[in-house]
Design a protein around this motif. Structure first.
Motif, PDB file in Angstrom:
ATOM      1  N   UNK A 103      -5.417   3.070  -1.175  1.00 14.50           N
ATOM      2  CA  UNK A 103      -4.108   2.148  -1.263  1.00 14.50           C
ATOM      3  C   UNK A 103      -4.398   0.590  -0.929  1.00 14.50           C
ATOM      4  N   UNK A 104      -5.015   0.240   0.240  1.00  7.96           N
ATOM      5  CA  UNK A 104      -4.516  -0.588   1.308  1.00  7.96           C
ATOM      6  C   UNK A 104      -5.626  -1.577   0.714  1.00  7.96           C
ATOM      7  N   UNK A 139       1.010  -1.101   0.030  1.00  7.14           N
ATOM      8  CA  UNK A 139       0.427   0.256  -0.277  1.00  7.14           C
ATOM      9  C   UNK A 139       0.634   1.338  -0.554  1.00  7.14           C
ATOM     10  N   UNK A 140       2.181   0.886   0.724  1.00 11.18           N
ATOM     11  CA  UNK A 140       2.546   2.808   1.109  1.00 11.18           C
ATOM     12  C   UNK A 140       3.258   2.268  -0.988  1.00 11.18           C
ATOM     13  N   UNK A 141       3.929   1.616  -1.229  1.00 14.53           N
ATOM     14  CA  UNK A 141       4.128   1.721  -1.992  1.00 14.53           C
ATOM     15  C   UNK A 141       3.150   2.080  -3.262  1.00 14.53           C
ATOM     16  N   UNK A 183       1.809   6.520  -6.663  1.00 15.68           N
ATOM     17  CA  UNK A 183       0.508   8.379  -7.358  1.00 15.68           C
ATOM     18  C   UNK A 183       1.150   9.427  -6.886  1.00 15.68           C
ATOM     19  N   UNK A 184       2.464   9.427  -6.031  1.00 19.06           N
ATOM     20  CA  UNK A 184       2.807  11.193  -5.542  1.00 19.06           C
ATOM     21  C   UNK A 184       2.472  11.053  -4.698  1.00 19.06           C
ATOM     22  N   UNK A 185       1.709  10.174  -3.731  1.00 17.83           N
ATOM     23  CA  UNK A 185       1.127  11.087  -2.568  1.00 17.83           C
ATOM     24  C   UNK A 185       2.193  10.586  -1.209  1.00 17.83           C
TER      25      UNK A 185
END
Length: 70
Positions: free
Chosen positions: A64-65, A48-50, A55-57
């Motif tokens: 994401x999760x 989810x972090x990737x 996405x530039x966030x």
């Protein structure tokens, strides 16, 4: 002997297994389930972090999760 601490407390895990149909739940079963859940959660969180970074966030959101868990 030092006490082993878990990130996820044993009582909620035992209740979860009882809700799933277990009549009795051993301490070792809680520890095993805790380890499995932590490994899975860390893998999903990393993915989810990737996704958020791609996405530039900087903020990981629910989408994401959900996408990472698929």
């Amino acid at each position: 002997m030092p006490r082993k601490t878990l990130i996820i407390p044993k009582a909620p895990l035992a209740r979860l297994m009882e809700h799933a149909g277990a009549q009795r739940v051993g301490k070792d079963a809680c520890e095993e389930l805790s380890g499995f859940l932590i490994d899975y959660a860390l893998a999903v969180a990393k993915k989810a972090s990737e996704i958020a970074q791609h996405a530039g966030r900087k903020t990981v959101n629910a989408g994401d999760v959900k996408l990472a868990a698929k």
